[in-house]
Design a protein around this motif. Structure first.
Motif, PDB file in Angstrom:
ATOM      1  N   GLU A 311      94.793  88.644  -0.095  1.00 37.36           N
ATOM      2  CA  GLU A 311      94.049  87.595  -0.396  1.00 37.36           C
ATOM      3  C   GLU A 311      92.745  87.729   0.305  1.00 37.36           C
ATOM      4  O   GLU A 311      92.843  87.707   1.352  1.00 37.36           O
ATOM      5  N   LEU A 312      91.342  87.922  -0.410  1.00 42.67           N
ATOM      6  CA  LEU A 312      90.178  88.105   0.294  1.00 42.67           C
ATOM      7  C   LEU A 312      89.087  86.894  -0.014  1.00 42.67           C
ATOM      8  O   LEU A 312      89.223  86.593  -1.387  1.00 42.67           O
ATOM      9  N   GLY A 313      88.566  86.902   0.929  1.00 45.23           N
ATOM     10  CA  GLY A 313      87.242  85.753   0.671  1.00 45.23           C
ATOM     11  C   GLY A 313      87.800  84.277   0.501  1.00 45.23           C
ATOM     12  O   GLY A 313      87.029  83.661   0.056  1.00 45.23           O
ATOM     13  N   THR A 314      89.015  83.864   1.248  1.00 45.31           N
ATOM     14  CA  THR A 314      89.138  82.732   1.007  1.00 45.31           C
ATOM     15  C   THR A 314      88.628  81.949   1.487  1.00 45.31           C
ATOM     16  O   THR A 314      88.671  80.515   1.445  1.00 45.31           O
ATOM     17  N   THR A 315      87.638  82.049   2.575  1.00 41.96           N
ATOM     18  CA  THR A 315      86.670  81.265   3.324  1.00 41.96           C
ATOM     19  C   THR A 315      85.422  81.325   2.609  1.00 41.96           C
ATOM     20  O   THR A 315      84.510  80.394   2.171  1.00 41.96           O
ATOM     21  N   ASP A 316      84.773  82.611   2.449  1.00 43.79           N
ATOM     22  CA  ASP A 316      83.416  82.862   1.999  1.00 43.79           C
ATOM     23  C   ASP A 316      83.321  82.644   0.635  1.00 43.79           C
ATOM     24  O   ASP A 316      82.112  82.311   0.028  1.00 43.79           O
ATOM     25  N   LEU A 317      84.534  82.714  -0.148  1.00 38.62           N
ATOM     26  CA  LEU A 317      84.416  82.534  -1.680  1.00 38.62           C
ATOM     27  C   LEU A 317      84.991  81.407  -2.078  1.00 38.62           C
ATOM     28  O   LEU A 317      85.285  81.128  -3.281  1.00 38.62           O
ATOM     29  N   ALA A 318      85.547  80.476  -1.197  1.00 41.47           N
ATOM     30  CA  ALA A 318      86.142  79.211  -1.317  1.00 41.47           C
ATOM     31  C   ALA A 318      85.274  78.418  -2.500  1.00 41.47           C
ATOM     32  O   ALA A 318      84.143  78.112  -2.147  1.00 41.47           O
ATOM     33  N   GLY A 319      85.942  78.021  -3.287  1.00 40.31           N
ATOM     34  CA  GLY A 319      85.435  77.055  -4.219  1.00 40.31           C
ATOM     35  C   GLY A 319      84.439  77.800  -5.608  1.00 40.31           C
ATOM     36  O   GLY A 319      83.951  77.107  -6.306  1.00 40.31           O
ATOM     37  N   GLN A 320      84.290  79.009  -5.169  1.00 44.50           N
ATOM     38  CA  GLN A 320      83.471  79.620  -6.068  1.00 44.50           C
ATOM     39  C   GLN A 320      84.210  80.102  -7.559  1.00 44.50           C
ATOM     40  O   GLN A 320      85.318  80.509  -7.514  1.00 44.50           O
ATOM     41  N   ASN A 321      83.647  79.858  -8.622  1.00 40.10           N
ATOM     42  CA  ASN A 321      84.439  80.102  -9.830  1.00 40.10           C
ATOM     43  C   ASN A 321      83.812  81.564 -10.128  1.00 40.10           C
ATOM     44  O   ASN A 321      82.770  82.245 -11.055  1.00 40.10           O
ATOM     45  N   LEU A 322      84.570  82.620  -9.759  1.00 43.71           N
ATOM     46  CA  LEU A 322      84.585  83.887  -9.818  1.00 43.71           C
ATOM     47  C   LEU A 322      85.145  84.466 -11.310  1.00 43.71           C
ATOM     48  O   LEU A 322      86.259  84.855 -11.580  1.00 43.71           O
ATOM     49  N   ILE A 323      84.294  84.660 -12.363  1.00 44.66           N
ATOM     50  CA  ILE A 323      84.595  85.182 -13.539  1.00 44.66           C
ATOM     51  C   ILE A 323      84.248  86.423 -13.689  1.00 44.66           C
ATOM     52  O   ILE A 323      84.704  87.056 -15.004  1.00 44.66           O
ATOM     53  N   SER A 324      83.690  87.310 -12.876  1.00 46.16           N
ATOM     54  CA  SER A 324      83.814  88.685 -12.750  1.00 46.16           C
ATOM     55  C   SER A 324      83.948  89.340 -11.358  1.00 46.16           C
ATOM     56  O   SER A 324      83.430  88.812 -10.404  1.00 46.16           O
ATOM     57  N   ALA A 325      84.306  90.550 -11.412  1.00 48.51           N
ATOM     58  CA  ALA A 325      84.354  91.470  -9.980  1.00 48.51           C
ATOM     59  C   ALA A 325      84.662  92.809 -10.353  1.00 48.51           C
ATOM     60  O   ALA A 325      85.017  93.332 -11.576  1.00 48.51           O
ATOM     61  N   THR A 326      84.141  93.689  -9.287  1.00 48.69           N
ATOM     62  CA  THR A 326      84.221  95.082  -9.407  1.00 48.69           C
ATOM     63  C   THR A 326      84.480  95.583  -8.164  1.00 48.69           C
ATOM     64  O   THR A 326      84.155  94.874  -6.952  1.00 48.69           O
ATOM     65  N   ALA A 327      85.167  96.836  -7.960  1.00 46.70           N
ATOM     66  CA  ALA A 327      85.361  97.560  -6.622  1.00 46.70           C
ATOM     67  C   ALA A 327      84.966  98.819  -6.798  1.00 46.70           C
ATOM     68  O   ALA A 327      85.235  99.455  -7.606  1.00 46.70           O
ATOM     69  N   ARG A 328      84.509  99.388  -5.510  1.00 49.12           N
ATOM     70  CA  ARG A 328      83.935 100.739  -5.309  1.00 49.12           C
ATOM     71  C   ARG A 328      84.480 101.022  -3.741  1.00 49.12           C
ATOM     72  O   ARG A 328      83.613 100.954  -3.137  1.00 49.12           O
ATOM     73  N   GLY A 329      85.625 101.392  -3.556  1.00 49.49           N
ATOM     74  CA  GLY A 329      86.349 101.664  -2.270  1.00 49.49           C
ATOM     75  C   GLY A 329      86.078 100.431  -1.447  1.00 49.49           C
ATOM     76  O   GLY A 329      86.615  99.292  -1.746  1.00 49.49           O
ATOM     77  N   ALA A 356      86.942  91.698   3.874  1.00 47.78           N
ATOM     78  CA  ALA A 356      86.931  90.941   5.225  1.00 47.78           C
ATOM     79  C   ALA A 356      85.684  89.813   5.065  1.00 47.78           C
ATOM     80  O   ALA A 356      86.058  88.561   5.548  1.00 47.78           O
ATOM     81  N   ASN A 357      84.721  90.183   4.750  1.00 45.97           N
ATOM     82  CA  ASN A 357      83.518  89.439   4.947  1.00 45.97           C
ATOM     83  C   ASN A 357      82.549  89.521   3.602  1.00 45.97           C
ATOM     84  O   ASN A 357      82.360  90.554   3.020  1.00 45.97           O
ATOM     85  N   TRP A 358      82.008  88.297   3.190  1.00 44.80           N
ATOM     86  CA  TRP A 358      81.169  88.319   1.905  1.00 44.80           C
ATOM     87  C   TRP A 358      79.901  87.846   2.234  1.00 44.80           C
ATOM     88  O   TRP A 358      79.689  86.957   3.112  1.00 44.80           O
ATOM     89  N   THR A 359      78.909  88.326   1.159  1.00 46.86           N
ATOM     90  CA  THR A 359      77.349  87.788   1.530  1.00 46.86           C
ATOM     91  C   THR A 359      76.821  87.563   0.099  1.00 46.86           C
ATOM     92  O   THR A 359      77.226  88.443  -0.841  1.00 46.86           O
ATOM     93  N   LEU A 360      76.352  86.426  -0.111  1.00 50.10           N
ATOM     94  CA  LEU A 360      75.721  86.094  -1.280  1.00 50.10           C
ATOM     95  C   LEU A 360      74.377  87.079  -1.450  1.00 50.10           C
ATOM     96  O   LEU A 360      73.507  86.799  -0.026  1.00 50.10           O
ATOM     97  N   ILE A 361      74.330  87.973  -2.365  1.00 52.03           N
ATOM     98  CA  ILE A 361      73.237  88.743  -2.334  1.00 52.03           C
ATOM     99  C   ILE A 361      72.128  88.265  -3.439  1.00 52.03           C
ATOM    100  O   ILE A 361      71.051  88.846  -3.618  1.00 52.03           O
ATOM    101  N   SER A 362      72.639  87.344  -4.469  1.00 48.84           N
ATOM    102  CA  SER A 362      71.626  86.597  -5.225  1.00 48.84           C
ATOM    103  C   SER A 362      70.230  85.934  -4.504  1.00 48.84           C
ATOM    104  O   SER A 362      70.535  85.278  -3.345  1.00 48.84           O
ATOM    105  N   GLY A 363      69.155  86.468  -5.080  1.00 50.92           N
ATOM    106  CA  GLY A 363      67.938  85.955  -4.484  1.00 50.92           C
ATOM    107  C   GLY A 363      67.404  86.729  -3.335  1.00 50.92           C
ATOM    108  O   GLY A 363      66.488  86.643  -2.576  1.00 50.92           O
TER     109      GLY A 363
END
Length: 452
Positions: A311-329, A356-363
């Motif tokens: 389980e990843l992003g349980t704090t940084d992404l909590a409550g976000q309706n994540l309808i798309s994702a992609t992984a590159r290593g 382990a950590n997530w950053t909002l890059i929109s904007g």
């Protein structure tokens, strides 16, 4: 303590005299909303229960009922005891899935040992009720909250303005309507399940022999890059499944994520940088046509073909309706968009350390603020990614450095704007042949499909 509720076990003994029960049966319970200690936010609340077996002269230490320890508000508890079994039940309004701490859902929990321990919390009302909206008559959320408990079934009632059942005559977020539910307990919350499937439903609405078999809605499909028999599917509210004989007439499916808090899957993708084809990422998001969904708890990632998940992003992404994702290593991206299904839709999030950590890059760095309805990658160019941003400043954007910087490539589409509710992307790359496809949905209808 605030919003206290108190209840006594009034069951009578075999002789009809309540005093015939042992002293531990003469219990009173108090469920209350307790403020968490400073320096945590003062408004952060939880659900607690204390118990007395001497008619209230002394009380036990508080026992936490809610299994979510975030700082969001949880209030208006109602408590009831099943007079047929002695099981204690509690329901309350809970903002654990609200980023702004202003919308609530109804949760429930039960205890079969007098309140010493409590079951996992069960979501009762999937819709997000806006607590800041007052009804015309001045009614408030707690005015109609109630709970009865009999023969193993909780019967709560509550005020709701989310229109989660799609039949609110006043529409969504307008007037408080009164809802009720029947929530089975017993084996549902305590006992282990005995597997009875999986199996499709029969006599469905489609003409598919034999028996008109149907399944639940599938949100995503991931085909193994080298083995056509290995196939993964993600259910709208059914978690992730795998089959190792996909080409057979009747494939055998195995559920992979039933033990996690949320089975609402918004996306499922392979990581093309793993040559073994064992690494996948799945995001939690609500896409049900009935606006029903589970908790928004971040993303899941497996590196062993689905045997185990992190389980990843349980704090940084909590409550976000994540309808798309992609992984590159070690670089992961997850896109949130709440135009459908509630939750938060803050945009595109990026992790550079395996989640382990997530950053909002929109904007930032060329990517505008706004909800992101899709993020995809070039299967043969690991550093090339595409993102679809909704809104007046939205469109299709490309990154050639794995999401660090972005450029607008929307020119030629021309129909993306305030009415755009979805942009779906796909990338084709075989040899020297590369193409990007974009499907644009405006006001709920397909407005056009474009190819570059």
């Amino acid at each position: 303590l605030a919003y206290e509720q108190i209840l006594a076990d009034t069951r009578r003994g075999p002789t009809g005299d309540r005093a015939a029960w042992p002293s531990e049966r003469l219990a009173r319970w108090k469920a209350a909303q307790a403020r968490l200690p400073e320096p945590q936010r003062q408004e952060a609340l939880g659900q607690w229960l204390v118990r007395s077996t001497d008619n209230g002269a002394t009380w036990s230490d508080p026992v936490r009922v809610n299994d979510d320890t975030r700082l969001n508000s949880q209030f208006f508890p109602k408590i009831a005891v099943d007079q047929t079994s002695g099981v204690v039940g509690i329901v309350w309004l809970d903002a654990r899935n609200s980023v702004t701490n202003t919308t609530v859902q109804l949760f429930a929990s039960v205890s079969d040992n007098g309140g010493l321990t409590w079951s996992r919390n069960q979501l009762v009302s999937p819709g997000q009720t806006d607590g800041t909206v007052s009804a015309t008559g001045g009614q408030q959320l707690g005015d109609y909250l109630g709970l009865a408990f009999h023969n193993g079934v909780l019967h709560p009632s509550w005020a709701d303005n989310s229109n989660s059942t799609l039949n609110n005559p006043n529409g969504s977020l307008a007037e408080l309507e009164i809802y009720s539910a029947a929530v089975p307990t017993g084996a549902v919350l305590f006992g282990p399940w005995e597997s009875q499937g999986p199996a499709p439903g029969i006599d469905g609405q489609e003409d598919v022999p034999p028996d008109n078999q149907i399944n639940g809605a599938v949100q995503a499909i991931a085909v193994h890059p080298t083995d056509p028999n290995i196939l993964y599917v993600a259910g709208v509210n059914g978690g992730v499944w795998r089959t190792d004989n996909a080409t057979s007439a009747a494939p055998h499916w195995v559920p992979l994520t039933d033990g996690f808090p949320s089975l609402s899957i918004g996306a499922l993708e392979f990581d093309p940088t793993d040559p073994t084809g064992n690494t996948l990422i799945a995001s939690t998001g609500a896409t049900s046509s009935y606006f029903l969904g589970d908790q928004f708890t971040g993303v899941l990632r497996t590196t062993d073909g689905g045997q185990t998940w992190s389980e990843l992003g349980t704090t940084d992404l909590a409550g976000q309706n994540l309808i798309s994702a992609t992984a590159r290593g070690s670089i992961l991206l997850a896109a949130s968009d709440n135009v459908w299904g509630g939750g938060a839709g803050d945009g595109l999030f990026r992790s550079t350390n395996g989640g382990a950590n997530w950053t909002l890059i929109s904007g930032s760095n060329g990517l505008p603020s706004g909800q992101v309805s899709d993020v995809v990658g070039d299967p043969l160019s690991p550093t090339t990614l595409y993102a679809a941003v909704r809104g007046a400043n939205g469109g299709v954007f490309v990154s050639t450095d794995t999401g660090l910087n972005w450029s607008n490539i929307t020119s030629g589409i021309g129909i993306v704007g305030d009415t755009t509710t979805k942009i779906e992307l796909a990338v084709h790359h075989v040899g020297a042949d590369t193409a990007v496809f974009a499907a644009v949905v405006n006001e709920g209808s397909l407005a056009g499909v474009f190819r570059s």
